[in-house]
Motif scaffolding. Sequence first.
Motif, PDB file in Angstrom:
ATOM      1  N   LEU A 112       0.804  -1.221   0.000  1.00 48.30           N
ATOM      2  CA  LEU A 112       0.000   0.000   0.000  1.00 48.30           C
ATOM      3  C   LEU A 112       0.834   1.266   0.000  1.00 48.30           C
ATOM      4  O   LEU A 112       0.512   2.226  -0.704  1.00 48.30           O
ATOM      5  CB  LEU A 112      -0.924  -0.017   1.229  1.00 48.30           C
ATOM      6  N   GLU A 113       1.890   1.293   0.807  1.00 49.63           N
ATOM      7  CA  GLU A 113       2.627   2.539   0.988  1.00 49.63           C
ATOM      8  C   GLU A 113       3.805   2.687   0.024  1.00 49.63           C
ATOM      9  O   GLU A 113       4.008   3.759  -0.541  1.00 49.63           O
ATOM     10  CB  GLU A 113       3.118   2.635   2.436  1.00 49.63           C
ATOM     11  N   ALA A 114       4.574   1.638  -0.160  1.00 50.48           N
ATOM     12  CA  ALA A 114       5.750   1.736  -1.025  1.00 50.48           C
ATOM     13  C   ALA A 114       5.366   1.596  -2.497  1.00 50.48           C
ATOM     14  O   ALA A 114       5.614   2.492  -3.312  1.00 50.48           O
ATOM     15  CB  ALA A 114       6.775   0.677  -0.638  1.00 50.48           C
ATOM     16  N   ALA A 115       4.739   0.472  -2.857  1.00 55.04           N
ATOM     17  CA  ALA A 115       4.436   0.211  -4.266  1.00 55.04           C
ATOM     18  C   ALA A 115       3.315   1.100  -4.796  1.00 55.04           C
ATOM     19  O   ALA A 115       3.442   1.736  -5.850  1.00 55.04           O
ATOM     20  CB  ALA A 115       4.080  -1.268  -4.454  1.00 55.04           C
ATOM     21  N   THR A 116       2.196   1.154  -4.077  1.00 61.91           N
ATOM     22  CA  THR A 116       1.048   1.899  -4.587  1.00 61.91           C
ATOM     23  C   THR A 116       1.338   3.392  -4.676  1.00 61.91           C
ATOM     24  O   THR A 116       0.851   4.071  -5.586  1.00 61.91           O
ATOM     25  CB  THR A 116      -0.184   1.645  -3.699  1.00 61.91           C
ATOM     26  N   SER A 117       2.137   3.913  -3.747  1.00 62.91           N
ATOM     27  CA  SER A 117       2.473   5.339  -3.825  1.00 62.91           C
ATOM     28  C   SER A 117       3.252   5.653  -5.095  1.00 62.91           C
ATOM     29  O   SER A 117       3.026   6.694  -5.731  1.00 62.91           O
ATOM     30  CB  SER A 117       3.271   5.764  -2.589  1.00 62.91           C
ATOM     31  N   LEU A 118       4.152   4.762  -5.489  1.00 61.45           N
ATOM     32  CA  LEU A 118       4.915   4.981  -6.719  1.00 61.45           C
ATOM     33  C   LEU A 118       4.003   4.925  -7.941  1.00 61.45           C
ATOM     34  O   LEU A 118       4.117   5.742  -8.859  1.00 61.45           O
ATOM     35  CB  LEU A 118       6.019   3.935  -6.838  1.00 61.45           C
ATOM     36  N   LEU A 119       3.094   3.961  -7.963  1.00 63.65           N
ATOM     37  CA  LEU A 119       2.158   3.860  -9.085  1.00 63.65           C
ATOM     38  C   LEU A 119       1.269   5.093  -9.171  1.00 63.65           C
ATOM     39  O   LEU A 119       0.995   5.611 -10.254  1.00 63.65           O
ATOM     40  CB  LEU A 119       1.299   2.602  -8.933  1.00 63.65           C
ATOM     41  N   ARG A 120       0.822   5.573  -8.009  1.00 67.12           N
ATOM     42  CA  ARG A 120      -0.066   6.733  -7.976  1.00 67.12           C
ATOM     43  C   ARG A 120       0.652   8.005  -8.392  1.00 67.12           C
ATOM     44  O   ARG A 120       0.111   8.826  -9.150  1.00 67.12           O
ATOM     45  CB  ARG A 120      -0.619   6.903  -6.566  1.00 67.12           C
ATOM     46  N   VAL A 239       9.205   5.005 -14.137  1.00 63.82           N
ATOM     47  CA  VAL A 239      10.051   6.177 -13.899  1.00 63.82           C
ATOM     48  C   VAL A 239      11.227   6.099 -14.855  1.00 63.82           C
ATOM     49  O   VAL A 239      11.965   5.111 -14.866  1.00 63.82           O
ATOM     50  CB  VAL A 239      10.552   6.233 -12.441  1.00 63.82           C
ATOM     51  N   ARG A 240      11.407   7.101 -15.656  1.00 64.31           N
ATOM     52  CA  ARG A 240      12.429   7.077 -16.708  1.00 64.31           C
ATOM     53  C   ARG A 240      13.843   7.029 -16.125  1.00 64.31           C
ATOM     54  O   ARG A 240      14.076   7.463 -14.986  1.00 64.31           O
ATOM     55  CB  ARG A 240      12.282   8.294 -17.604  1.00 64.31           C
ATOM     56  N   PRO A 241      14.814   6.525 -16.903  1.00 60.07           N
ATOM     57  CA  PRO A 241      16.204   6.470 -16.431  1.00 60.07           C
ATOM     58  C   PRO A 241      16.712   7.839 -15.997  1.00 60.07           C
ATOM     59  O   PRO A 241      16.502   8.837 -16.679  1.00 60.07           O
ATOM     60  CB  PRO A 241      16.962   5.960 -17.667  1.00 60.07           C
ATOM     61  N   GLY A 242      17.346   7.840 -14.833  1.00 59.96           N
ATOM     62  CA  GLY A 242      17.876   9.068 -14.263  1.00 59.96           C
ATOM     63  C   GLY A 242      17.057   9.604 -13.110  1.00 59.96           C
ATOM     64  O   GLY A 242      17.551  10.384 -12.295  1.00 59.96           O
ATOM     65  N   SER A 243      15.791   9.187 -13.026  1.00 57.82           N
ATOM     66  CA  SER A 243      14.905   9.694 -11.964  1.00 57.82           C
ATOM     67  C   SER A 243      14.503   8.622 -10.966  1.00 57.82           C
ATOM     68  O   SER A 243      13.701   8.890 -10.060  1.00 57.82           O
ATOM     69  CB  SER A 243      13.642  10.304 -12.591  1.00 57.82           C
ATOM     70  N   GLY A 244      15.039   7.422 -11.119  1.00 57.02           N
ATOM     71  CA  GLY A 244      14.611   6.301 -10.291  1.00 57.02           C
ATOM     72  C   GLY A 244      14.887   6.477  -8.809  1.00 57.02           C
ATOM     73  O   GLY A 244      14.049   6.134  -7.971  1.00 57.02           O
ATOM     74  N   LEU A 245      16.057   7.014  -8.460  1.00 58.19           N
ATOM     75  CA  LEU A 245      16.410   7.136  -7.046  1.00 58.19           C
ATOM     76  C   LEU A 245      15.524   8.137  -6.320  1.00 58.19           C
ATOM     77  O   LEU A 245      15.108   7.909  -5.175  1.00 58.19           O
ATOM     78  CB  LEU A 245      17.882   7.526  -6.903  1.00 58.19           C
ATOM     79  N   ALA A 246      15.214   9.261  -6.973  1.00 61.05           N
ATOM     80  CA  ALA A 246      14.346  10.256  -6.347  1.00 61.05           C
ATOM     81  C   ALA A 246      12.959   9.679  -6.110  1.00 61.05           C
ATOM     82  O   ALA A 246      12.335   9.936  -5.080  1.00 61.05           O
ATOM     83  CB  ALA A 246      14.265  11.502  -7.231  1.00 61.05           C
ATOM     84  N   ALA A 247      12.480   8.873  -7.056  1.00 59.95           N
ATOM     85  CA  ALA A 247      11.163   8.260  -6.908  1.00 59.95           C
ATOM     86  C   ALA A 247      11.154   7.260  -5.761  1.00 59.95           C
ATOM     87  O   ALA A 247      10.220   7.221  -4.954  1.00 59.95           O
ATOM     88  CB  ALA A 247      10.751   7.580  -8.213  1.00 59.95           C
ATOM     89  N   VAL A 248      12.194   6.428  -5.670  1.00 63.78           N
ATOM     90  CA  VAL A 248      12.279   5.450  -4.586  1.00 63.78           C
ATOM     91  C   VAL A 248      12.311   6.147  -3.235  1.00 63.78           C
ATOM     92  O   VAL A 248      11.669   5.696  -2.276  1.00 63.78           O
ATOM     93  CB  VAL A 248      13.527   4.549  -4.761  1.00 63.78           C
ATOM     94  N   ALA A 249      13.032   7.253  -3.144  1.00 61.58           N
ATOM     95  CA  ALA A 249      13.106   7.999  -1.882  1.00 61.58           C
ATOM     96  C   ALA A 249      11.722   8.456  -1.448  1.00 61.58           C
ATOM     97  O   ALA A 249      11.396   8.428  -0.254  1.00 61.58           O
ATOM     98  CB  ALA A 249      14.033   9.196  -2.036  1.00 61.58           C
ATOM     99  N   GLY A 251       8.817   6.979  -2.234  1.00 62.33           N
ATOM    100  CA  GLY A 251       8.085   5.813  -1.772  1.00 62.33           C
ATOM    101  C   GLY A 251       8.537   5.356  -0.393  1.00 62.33           C
ATOM    102  O   GLY A 251       7.719   4.940   0.441  1.00 62.33           O
ATOM    103  N   LEU A 252       9.825   5.447  -0.139  1.00 66.29           N
ATOM    104  CA  LEU A 252      10.360   5.058   1.163  1.00 66.29           C
ATOM    105  C   LEU A 252       9.851   5.961   2.282  1.00 66.29           C
ATOM    106  O   LEU A 252       9.699   5.522   3.426  1.00 66.29           O
ATOM    107  CB  LEU A 252      11.888   5.080   1.129  1.00 66.29           C
ATOM    108  N   MET A 253       9.574   7.201   1.962  1.00 63.73           N
ATOM    109  CA  MET A 253       9.062   8.124   2.981  1.00 63.73           C
ATOM    110  C   MET A 253       7.740   7.615   3.548  1.00 63.73           C
ATOM    111  O   MET A 253       7.533   7.577   4.763  1.00 63.73           O
ATOM    112  CB  MET A 253       8.878   9.513   2.369  1.00 63.73           C
ATOM    113  N   TYR A 254       6.837   7.192   2.667  1.00 68.22           N
ATOM    114  CA  TYR A 254       5.548   6.657   3.124  1.00 68.22           C
ATOM    115  C   TYR A 254       5.728   5.322   3.839  1.00 68.22           C
ATOM    116  O   TYR A 254       5.065   5.037   4.839  1.00 68.22           O
ATOM    117  CB  TYR A 254       4.604   6.482   1.938  1.00 68.22           C
ATOM    118  N   GLU A 255       6.637   4.495   3.316  1.00 67.45           N
ATOM    119  CA  GLU A 255       6.900   3.201   3.954  1.00 67.45           C
ATOM    120  C   GLU A 255       7.394   3.401   5.383  1.00 67.45           C
ATOM    121  O   GLU A 255       6.971   2.694   6.309  1.00 67.45           O
ATOM    122  CB  GLU A 255       7.933   2.425   3.144  1.00 67.45           C
ATOM    123  N   ARG A 256       8.286   4.359   5.589  1.00 66.76           N
ATOM    124  CA  ARG A 256       8.849   4.592   6.921  1.00 66.76           C
ATOM    125  C   ARG A 256       7.795   5.110   7.886  1.00 66.76           C
ATOM    126  O   ARG A 256       7.777   4.718   9.056  1.00 66.76           O
ATOM    127  CB  ARG A 256      10.025   5.569   6.816  1.00 66.76           C
TER     128      ARG A 256
END
Length: 405
Positions: A112-120, A239-249, A251-256
């Motif tokens: 819900l928090e990590a994966a779905t937030s990225l999709l949304r 998420v296009r190449p070059g922006s993946g890390l910012a997107a993961v960060a 998603g991790l915020m909601y997960e934490r």
Amino acid sequence: MTLVSNDLTNHLAEEQTILGIQLAFGATSRPVTDHRTRVRALITDQVSPLVPAAEEERRFPREAVAALGAAGLFHERWSGGIHGDLGRAVVLAEEMGRAGLGGVGIGVGLHLEAATSLLRDFGTSAYAEAVLGLALAGESVCCVATSEQHVGSDLSAVETELTREGTHWRVRGEKWFVSPGAAADFALVLCRGDRGPAIVIVPRTGLTPVKRWATTGMRSLETVRLRVDARVADDAVLVRPGSGLAAVAQGLMYERLALAAQILGALDLASVLAITHLKRRRQFGSPLYRHQALRLRLADLHSRILVARRGLYATVAEVSAGGPASLSDMAALKVTVARLGERVTSECAHIFGGRGYVEDQNPMERLWRDLKVGRLGGGSDEMMWELVAAGFRPDHQLYDHWVAT
């Protein structure tokens, strides 16, 4: 919030004041008491019965995601503004922790928090929107696959490859510690493109569990080593190449945040059981509660839990009111609560004596094992402290005023 009483009405009266219902839940939503009562009933009736078999078989039950999604909880959590409804996110996470769901609850949270937030937040194609719809309805289980054998917290060094093959993309690599990897219908895979890290939606047909890790705790989370080999279309590149890390960060915020809330819910369970045990258990002719060392130890833990929970609620209220969603603040909250969780469960298990070290007597032993992962999942203590330190801002004028140069 009192930890001694199990009376739901009294338990939530103070909570309404702390959260500021209109901030954390929105002016048009139900009062927090009604929502929490509903969530608690759903978990009790439809999710908790899944836990014993899931723990025994070390399998994540897809039915947990299906039940909560079908009840509308996932849609409700992500309704509203940029962060969705954070109040509902916290209530669901707390109640999963308080119900002792362990790995089942963490798996739901990761979906819900990590994966779905990225999709949304990043899904713009019809394919990504369709996967988001399945995730919110609980019809599909989603996970995020980032770490690798030689890549832990340094996600910039991922080796899983994203290469062009004609009109499609090829994703190949192996991910370690993917939860709940074997149950996932879709994995959001962090991989390396020609311009840097990207995130790609990979369906189950491109995912092969190589090894189910025999984890010490969170056994029902079903953490696996996952081989990724898939050909996907352009619309699967989330998420296009070059922006993946910012997107993961992000998603991790909601997960934490959800992880901190779930740990605090579990600490409610542990501390209430320990307090009640002190009241009931008799030694040397009197209840254990009469022994000052024991009751003062629990008073100390209770105080720390209380302060941590109010910090969580204050953060939710501030962000829901339009305040900044600071990565360093979320990291500080997560690492503080995770370390507190390990201490509280250890002390509460100790209060149960030998019974606290036996699996089939009470949940203390499992809570103790499970909450250890809080100091690793979503980022280790050291990584969290680095994020906190990155947010430090010096005040040179103040320094010069007070310190001789």
